[in-house]
Scaffold this motif. Structure first.
Motif, PDB file in Angstrom:
ATOM      1  N   ARG A 267       0.829  -1.206   0.000  1.00 41.96           N
ATOM      2  CA  ARG A 267       0.000   0.000   0.000  1.00 41.96           C
ATOM      3  C   ARG A 267       0.862   1.254   0.000  1.00 41.96           C
ATOM      4  O   ARG A 267       1.968   1.270   0.516  1.00 41.96           O
TER       5      ARG A 267
ATOM      6  N   SER B 242      -8.620   4.219  -0.291  1.00 48.30           N
ATOM      7  CA  SER B 242      -9.315   4.378   0.988  1.00 48.30           C
ATOM      8  C   SER B 242      -8.893   5.704   1.604  1.00 48.30           C
ATOM      9  O   SER B 242      -7.710   5.932   1.842  1.00 48.30           O
ATOM     10  N   THR B 243      -9.863   6.559   1.862  1.00 47.10           N
ATOM     11  CA  THR B 243      -9.577   7.877   2.412  1.00 47.10           C
ATOM     12  C   THR B 243      -9.299   7.789   3.902  1.00 47.10           C
ATOM     13  O   THR B 243     -10.003   7.100   4.631  1.00 47.10           O
ATOM     14  N   VAL B 244      -8.244   8.483   4.341  1.00 47.38           N
ATOM     15  CA  VAL B 244      -7.854   8.522   5.746  1.00 47.38           C
ATOM     16  C   VAL B 244      -7.720   9.991   6.128  1.00 47.38           C
ATOM     17  O   VAL B 244      -7.076  10.760   5.418  1.00 47.38           O
TER      18      VAL B 244
ATOM     19  N   THR C  32      -5.023   9.431   1.019  1.00 49.64           N
ATOM     20  CA  THR C  32      -5.652   8.262   0.417  1.00 49.64           C
ATOM     21  C   THR C  32      -4.659   7.115   0.351  1.00 49.64           C
ATOM     22  O   THR C  32      -3.512   7.300  -0.052  1.00 49.64           O
TER      23      THR C  32
END
Length: 104
Positions: free
Chosen positions: A18, A82-84, A92
């Motif tokens: 990731r 996936s937004t953080v 992201t």
């Protein structure tokens, strides 16, 4: 060892293949000083790599390191990731294979 985000109050270390990306913000006003409404701003599909994981692990247990590194400018897909949220900053997480290209 994986790269870490230390600019923020929390430390985020992406796992495996990731990549944590900070999208480039669109221009909010014109050269003449006129503010552009948020809905009319052009969505950019570029960002900067903030942190990367160690890499993909094969079935044999071998680690294939990520090709990207901190600070790389990348071309992102229009959807996905996936937004953080960290310290009111939106980041992201993408798998390295989802990232379209490295911009040089």
């Amino acid at each position: 060892m994986a790269s870490r985000v230390t600019k923020f109050s929390k430390t985020i270390v992406p796992m495996l293949d990731r990549v944590l990306v900070q999208r480039i913000k669109p221009v909010q006003k014109t050269a003449s000083g006129i503010f552009i409404p948020e809905k009319a701003q052009e969505a950019l599909n570029e960002g900067y790599v903030v942190a990367v994981g160690k890499g993909l692990i094969t079935q044999e247990g071998k680690v294939i390191p990520t090709e990207l590194k901190e600070g790389d400018k990348v071309l992102l897909p229009p959807y996905g990731g996936s937004t953080v949220k960290v310290d009111n900053e939106e980041l992201t997480l993408f798998r390295e294979s989802e990232i379209l290209a490295k911009v040089e």
